[in-house]
Design an enzyme around this catalytic site. Structure first.
Site, short mmCIF file in Angstrom:
data_model
loop_
_atom_site.label_atom_id
_atom_site.label_comp_id
_atom_site.label_asym_id
_atom_site.label_seq_id
_atom_site.Cartn_x
_atom_site.Cartn_y
_atom_site.Cartn_z
N LYS A 21 -2.84 5.29 -10.21
CA LYS A 21 -1.60 4.64 -9.78
C LYS A 21 -0.75 4.28 -11.00
CE LYS A 21 -3.38 2.54 -5.56
NZ LYS A 21 -4.71 3.06 -5.42
N HIS A 47 -1.35 -1.15 -6.86
CA HIS A 47 -0.19 -1.17 -7.75
C HIS A 47 0.09 -2.57 -8.26
CE1 HIS A 47 0.51 2.69 -5.64
NE2 HIS A 47 0.99 3.06 -6.81
N SER A 88 4.12 3.38 -3.62
CA SER A 88 3.34 2.15 -3.50
C SER A 88 3.64 1.53 -2.15
CB SER A 88 3.73 1.17 -4.61
OG SER A 88 3.31 -0.14 -4.31
N GLY A 90 3.10 -1.56 -1.34
CA GLY A 90 3.65 -2.89 -1.58
C GLY A 90 5.02 -2.92 -2.25
#
Length: 119
Positions: A21, A47, A88, A90
Site C-alpha cells: 500500500k 493505508h 484506499s 478510507g
C-alpha cells in the site's frame, strides 16, 4: 524553521521491492506552501497506518500533513518496473499521475506505469 524542515522531507520513501500500500501526502509548514510526498511500505496493514506514522514523524519537525489518497505499488526492482494502481477504502484514490511523476524523479531508469483499475 519549519520551512527548512519541509525542504528536507524526501519526496519518495517506498520499500525496495514487492507489492504494498501507499499514500500520497501533502506536507506543509504552518501557514506556508506544501509539497506532496509518497510513502509506501509492506508493513502497513492499512493505508491509515502509513499516514499516521508519516504525520507523527513530521509533526515532530513542526509540519502538518493531509492525506490526499492511497493505492498500491508493485515494485519489481529486478525488472526496473513500478506499477501504481488501486485505491484506499478510507482515503480514496490518490492521483496516480502525481505519484508516477514523483516516482519517475526518484527512479529515472525505471519503467513506471499507472492505472485506476484494481485494488
Amino acid at each position: 524553521m519549519a520551512a527548512a524542515a519541509l525542504s528536507r522531507v524526501p519526496e519518495v520513501e517506498i520499500d525496495g521491492g514487492g507489492v504494498f500500500k501507499y499514500v500520497l501526502v501533502r506536507v506543509r509548514a504552518a501557514g506556508g506552501p506544501g509539497k506532496d510526498v509518497v510513502r509506501g511500505h509492506g508493513w502497513a496493514e492499512y493505508h491509515a497506518d502509513l499516514f499516521e506514522r508519516t504525520a507523527e514523524e513530521l509533526a515532530q519537525e513542526g509540519l502538518v500533513c493531509e492525506c490526499l489518497g492511497g493505492g498500491r505499488l508493485s515494485h519489481r526492482p529486478e525488472e526496473r518496473k513500478i506499477h501504481v494502481y488501486g485505491y484506499s477504502v478510507g482515503f480514496g484514490r490518490a492521483d496516480h499521475a502525481v505519484t508516477t511523476e514523483k516516482l519517475k524523479a526518484k527512479y529515472p531508469d525505471y519503467e513506471i506505469t499507472w492505472a485506476n483499475e484494481g485494488y
